[in-house]
Motif scaffolding. Structure first.
Motif, short mmCIF file in Angstrom:
data_model
loop_
_atom_site.label_atom_id
_atom_site.label_comp_id
_atom_site.label_asym_id
_atom_site.label_seq_id
_atom_site.Cartn_x
_atom_site.Cartn_y
_atom_site.Cartn_z
N PRO A 1 0.91 -1.14 -0.06
CA PRO A 1 -0.04 -0.14 -0.17
C PRO A 1 0.86 1.30 0.06
O PRO A 1 0.60 2.08 -0.90
CB PRO A 1 -0.71 -0.13 1.25
N LEU B 1 0.04 7.46 -6.16
CA LEU B 1 -1.19 8.19 -5.98
C LEU B 1 -0.89 9.58 -5.71
O LEU B 1 -1.36 10.63 -6.27
CB LEU B 1 -2.21 7.66 -5.17
N SER B 2 -0.26 9.90 -4.63
CA SER B 2 -0.11 11.44 -3.93
C SER B 2 0.70 12.02 -5.23
O SER B 2 0.59 13.37 -5.31
CB SER B 2 0.63 11.23 -2.79
N TYR C 1 1.89 2.38 -3.48
CA TYR C 1 0.99 2.83 -4.28
C TYR C 1 0.45 4.23 -3.98
O TYR C 1 -0.24 5.06 -4.56
CB TYR C 1 -0.17 1.77 -4.68
N GLN C 2 0.41 4.20 -2.73
CA GLN C 2 -0.25 5.58 -1.99
C GLN C 2 0.95 6.51 -2.43
O GLN C 2 0.32 7.74 -2.68
CB GLN C 2 -0.18 5.63 -0.52
N TYR C 3 2.02 6.29 -2.40
CA TYR C 3 2.98 7.25 -2.89
C TYR C 3 2.70 7.57 -4.41
O TYR C 3 2.72 8.89 -4.54
CB TYR C 3 4.61 6.84 -2.86
N VAL D 1 -6.04 0.93 -3.53
CA VAL D 1 -5.45 2.49 -3.49
C VAL D 1 -5.78 3.38 -4.48
O VAL D 1 -5.92 4.63 -4.47
CB VAL D 1 -3.95 2.23 -3.12
#
Length: 273
Positions: A70, A77-78, A73-75, A103
């Motif tokens: 996660p 996305l940001s 993928y969060q990085y 995510v």
């Protein structure tokens, strides 16, 4: 997600940014084969969006994460959300599609299978074989493609997939191309509105005209593979991206752009990763 998104028909052309194979790790400081993949991912995005091109849409064609967790993928996305344009992400052989779909599931950044840009449609296919580096298009993906082409026969079509569908000339890499690539070409042959196929995976650029279909591949946002090599081999060629202009008459322009800086830290003598 098999939903579509219509971005309107007010422009004479639409401009797509393709980035691929960022191989993001669990922390932004981590390195892969000596390369800070997060640094170059951001450098490529900054270079692309500071250019004179106004992109309408972004495609990230697989191997988003080297550590498919996660946090990776969060990085991603940001960073993508910073640029405020629609982004569609495809899974590569290093990705975890289930985590991606959890995510990367916003209105702006997601894993949609079909996008509409005026009189063009972008169809995303999943060539991932879980647990394998190679590519394959399962029956459900080919059925989805054929059904979409039938139902939307009046749209010019760009197909996006992670693995390559034509040989590269690198023996080790071509063991991983889409096993049933000929099925893909046979399927699209009756559909002249299919204009191009784009992919990632090979960490180098190709531009091949095959009958009426243009097949494009794109450099990675991190390290590159040495062309025409028998075994796994890296070079220090700069990271890059591809721009694609889709015109309302069905024509297209495309080229790659590389960062003006040399790749730093790459461990070119490595045997793999």
């Amino acid at each position: 997600m098999n939903d579509s998104k219509d971005m309107g028909e007010s422009s004479s052309h639409f401009s797509i940014l393709q980035i691929t194979d960022p191989h993001i790790l669990a922390t932004s400081e981590a390195k892969l084969l000596g390369v800070n993949t997060a640094h170059y991912f951001n450098a490529v995005l900054e270079h692309a969006f500071s250019s004179k091109r106004n992109f309408d849409f972004c495609l990230v064609t697989g191997d988003l994460a080297q550590d498919p967790c996660p946090a990776s993928y969060q990085y991603i996305l940001s960073q993508l959300e910073t640029y405020n344009i629609p982004c569609v992400c495809l899974p590569g052989n290093h990705d975890d599609l289930e985590i991606m779909q959890v995510v990367l599931c916003t209105e702006q950044v997601n894993c949609r299978k079909r996008m509409v840009l005026g009189n063009w449609q972008i169809i995303s296919l999943n060539s991932q074989i879980p647990g394998s580096e190679g590519g394959y298009l399962p029956e459900e993906e080919l059925e989805f493609l054929e059904q979409t082409l039938k139902e939307h026969a009046n749209f010019y079509t760009l197909i996006a997939v992670h693995h390559h569908c034509l040989p590269t000339g690198s023996r080790w890499m071509d063991t991983m191309m889409i096993e049933n690539a000929q099925e893909l070409f046979d399927l699209i042959k009756p559909y002249p509105m299919v204009k191009t196929i784009i992919n990632g995976h090979i960490h180098q650029a190709m531009d091949v005209q095959l009958d009426c279909v243009r097949v494009l591949t794109t450099p990675s946002t991190c390290f590159q593979f040495k062309p025409q090599s028998e075994r796994f081999s890296l070079d220090d060629t700069s990271p890059g991206y591809r721009w694609i202009n889709l015109y309302t008459d069905g024509s297209m322009d495309s080229d790659i752009v590389r960062l003006p800086e040399f790749l730093k830290g790459v461990q070119a003598n490595t045997q793999g990763y």
